[in-house]
Structure formats: C-alpha cells, structure tokens
Design an enzyme around this catalytic site. Structure first.
Site, short mmCIF file in Angstrom:
data_model
loop_
_atom_site.label_atom_id
_atom_site.label_comp_id
_atom_site.label_asym_id
_atom_site.label_seq_id
_atom_site.Cartn_x
_atom_site.Cartn_y
_atom_site.Cartn_z
N LYS A 1 4.05 -1.23 4.69
CA LYS A 1 4.58 0.11 4.55
C LYS A 1 6.04 0.17 4.99
O LYS A 1 6.84 0.85 4.37
CB LYS A 1 3.73 1.08 5.41
CG LYS A 1 3.60 2.45 4.80
CD LYS A 1 2.72 3.34 5.63
CE LYS A 1 1.25 3.10 5.36
NZ LYS A 1 0.39 3.84 6.28
N ASN B 1 -5.92 -1.98 1.24
CA ASN B 1 -6.81 -3.15 1.34
C ASN B 1 -8.25 -2.76 1.06
O ASN B 1 -8.72 -1.72 1.54
CB ASN B 1 -6.72 -3.74 2.74
CG ASN B 1 -5.36 -4.34 3.06
OD1 ASN B 1 -4.33 -3.68 2.89
ND2 ASN B 1 -5.34 -5.59 3.48
N ARG C 1 1.98 -13.64 -11.64
CA ARG C 1 2.48 -14.92 -11.08
C ARG C 1 1.57 -15.39 -9.94
O ARG C 1 0.75 -14.62 -9.44
CB ARG C 1 3.91 -14.76 -10.56
CG ARG C 1 4.02 -13.76 -9.41
CD ARG C 1 5.41 -13.78 -8.77
NE ARG C 1 5.58 -12.71 -7.81
CZ ARG C 1 5.25 -12.79 -6.52
NH1 ARG C 1 4.70 -13.88 -6.04
NH2 ARG C 1 5.44 -11.75 -5.71
N LYS D 1 3.63 -17.01 -3.72
CA LYS D 1 4.77 -17.87 -3.37
C LYS D 1 5.14 -17.63 -1.93
O LYS D 1 4.84 -16.61 -1.35
CB LYS D 1 5.99 -17.48 -4.22
CG LYS D 1 5.95 -17.95 -5.64
CD LYS D 1 7.27 -17.61 -6.31
CE LYS D 1 7.08 -17.34 -7.79
NZ LYS D 1 7.92 -16.29 -8.30
N GLU E 1 -5.33 -6.58 -2.18
CA GLU E 1 -4.49 -5.46 -1.78
C GLU E 1 -3.81 -4.84 -2.99
O GLU E 1 -3.22 -5.55 -3.80
CB GLU E 1 -3.41 -5.93 -0.81
CG GLU E 1 -3.96 -6.73 0.36
CD GLU E 1 -2.89 -7.05 1.40
OE1 GLU E 1 -1.83 -6.38 1.42
OE2 GLU E 1 -3.12 -7.97 2.20
N ILE F 1 -0.15 0.97 -5.27
CA ILE F 1 -0.15 1.94 -6.36
C ILE F 1 1.28 2.42 -6.59
O ILE F 1 1.99 2.76 -5.63
CB ILE F 1 -1.09 3.12 -6.03
CG1 ILE F 1 -2.50 2.60 -5.73
CG2 ILE F 1 -1.11 4.12 -7.18
CD1 ILE F 1 -3.48 3.67 -5.28
N TYR G 1 -6.92 6.09 3.78
CA TYR G 1 -7.94 5.22 4.38
C TYR G 1 -9.30 5.89 4.26
O TYR G 1 -9.42 7.10 4.44
CB TYR G 1 -7.64 4.97 5.86
CG TYR G 1 -6.42 4.11 6.10
CD1 TYR G 1 -6.43 2.76 5.78
CD2 TYR G 1 -5.26 4.66 6.65
CE1 TYR G 1 -5.31 1.96 6.00
CE2 TYR G 1 -4.14 3.87 6.88
CZ TYR G 1 -4.17 2.53 6.54
OH TYR G 1 -3.06 1.75 6.76
N GLY H 1 -5.67 -2.65 6.94
CA GLY H 1 -5.29 -4.04 6.72
C GLY H 1 -4.92 -4.68 8.04
O GLY H 1 -5.32 -4.21 9.09
N THR I 1 0.15 -1.45 0.84
CA THR I 1 -0.92 -2.04 0.03
C THR I 1 -2.26 -1.58 0.58
O THR I 1 -2.57 -1.80 1.75
CB THR I 1 -0.86 -3.58 0.08
OG1 THR I 1 -1.00 -4.01 1.44
CG2 THR I 1 0.43 -4.11 -0.50
P1 ADP Z 1 -2.57 -1.81 6.11
O1 ADP Z 1 -2.16 -3.07 6.80
O2 ADP Z 1 -3.52 -0.97 6.92
O3 ADP Z 1 -3.12 -2.09 4.72
P2 ADP Z 1 -0.14 -0.89 4.81
O4 ADP Z 1 1.22 -0.84 5.45
O5 ADP Z 1 -0.36 -1.95 3.78
O6 ADP Z 1 -1.23 -0.95 5.95
O7 ADP Z 1 -0.39 0.56 4.17
C1 ADP Z 1 -1.54 0.77 3.38
C2 ADP Z 1 -2.01 2.20 3.38
O8 ADP Z 1 -0.98 3.08 2.95
C3 ADP Z 1 -3.13 2.42 2.38
O9 ADP Z 1 -4.40 2.11 2.93
C4 ADP Z 1 -3.01 3.90 2.03
O10 ADP Z 1 -3.80 4.69 2.91
C5 ADP Z 1 -1.52 4.18 2.25
N1 ADP Z 1 -0.72 4.33 1.01
C6 ADP Z 1 0.17 5.34 0.82
N2 ADP Z 1 0.78 5.24 -0.36
C7 ADP Z 1 0.26 4.13 -0.97
C8 ADP Z 1 0.51 3.49 -2.24
N3 ADP Z 1 1.40 3.98 -3.12
N4 ADP Z 1 -0.20 2.37 -2.54
C9 ADP Z 1 -1.10 1.87 -1.65
N5 ADP Z 1 -1.36 2.43 -0.44
C10 ADP Z 1 -0.69 3.55 -0.08
MG MG Z 2 -2.10 -3.33 3.32
#
Ligand code: ADP
Ligand code: MG
Length: 147
Positions: A20, A28, A103, A106, A78, A81, A90, A14, A26
């Site tokens: 995180k 992506n 919703r 916002k 995004e 889970i 990834y 992302g 999330t």
């Molecule tokens: P990015 O900006 O790369 O999306 P994030 O901080 O949003 O970084 O973290 C997303 C990554 O975290 C996902 O691509 C996945 O590999 C990992 N991940 C670990 N646990 C989860 C979870 N419960 N839900 C979604 N992604 C998770």
């Molecule tokens: Mg993300």
C-alpha cells in the site's frame, strides 16, 4: 492451460510488505483459497477481472508467488484491483477471473525498478482487457453473485 480461471474467496491480511505504501495495495487470498489453485500453475504476473462483494467489476493484475511467510513452500495469490477504493475490504469476498499471463516473477535491483515494472504490468493489463475477447468475461454470470 488453466485459463481462464474463476475463483472466489475471502480477503485476508497479507504480510504487510508495504504494498500500500508503494501505492499498489494487493488483496491477499486466504491460504485455503490458494491451496485450491492448480498446483502446477506458473508463478508470475497475470491480468483479469475482479469484483469485491457484489460491487462493480474492475480490471486487475494478479501475482502468484512464493509465500515468504511459509518459507516459500506455499504460494500466495495477491490481486491489485485497478480502481481506487474509499475503504479497505478485508473480510469481504473477492471474485476474480484470471485471463492471461504477463511475465514471470523477477527480482528487482531497486524499489524504483519494481514500481515501474508494476506500472508496465498495469498498462499491459489495461490494453489486453480492452480486447473484445477479454472484455466479454467482465459480463460473465460468475460475477453476479448467487445468494
Ligand atoms: P496486506 O499485506 O494486508 O495485503 P496491502 O498493503 O497489500 O496489505 O493492502 C491490501 C489491502 O488494501 C486489501 O486487502 C484491501 O482491503 C485494500 N485495498 C484498497 N484498495 C485496493 C485495491 N485497489 N486493490 C487491492 N486491495 C486494495
Ligand atoms: Mg497484500
């Protein structure tokens, strides 16, 4: 109108908005997957089911928003889970079914307000997904990956 919506695609990096760090990573979807979405689907927060590779199916919340990376002319999708994973995933294939809308998007005045809204979204998703008509989609054959 488009729901339930079934979708599958690769998890990409992302824009490091630090989801995180907020404790709410999330996953992506690639731009290509996002472009295959109905263009008139509303932005906002949704709930549904998700599965990584051929792993277990978990509850999820999903945000469809405008992608700051592309000057907000493209959408981003995004998925958070509702499960604790040992490792990042990834490059893996994420399968989801989007079931319902929670919703609209916002703007929040503070990080605390944002985090507590997301916590509420997660609680709402959990409640909704426990309803029998939503729970049954967890066992949909879509989640049993074809070879
Ligand atoms: P990015 O900006 O790369 O999306 P994030 O901080 O949003 O970084 O973290 C997303 C990554 O975290 C996902 O691509 C996945 O590999 C990992 N991940 C670990 N646990 C989860 C979870 N419960 N839900 C979604 N992604 C998770
Ligand atoms: Mg993300």
């Amino acid at each position: 109108r488009h729901l339930p919506y079934f979708c599958r695609g690769e998890v990409v990096k992302g824009f490091g908005r630090g989801s995180k760090e907020l404790g709410i990573p999330t996953a992506n979807f690639s731009e290509q997957v996002v472009e295959s979405f109905p263009s008139d689907i509303s932005t906002g927060i949704y709930y549904g089911w998700a599965c990584v590779g051929n792993g277990d199916v978990h509850k999820m919340v999903l945000s469809i928003g405008w992608n700051p990376f592309y000057k907000n002319i493209k959408k981003s999708v995004e998925t958070h889970i509702i499960h604790t994973f040992k490792d990042d995933f990834y490059g893996e294939i994420l399968s989801i079914v989007i079931i319902g809308y929670i919703r609209s998007e916002k703007n929040f005045s503070s990080l605390e307000a944002l985090i507590s809204a997301i916590q509420e979204d997660i609680e709402e998703a959990k409640r909704q997904l426990d309803l029998p008509e939503h729970r049954k989609l967890k066992d949909d054959k879509f989640f049993h990956l074809p070879e």
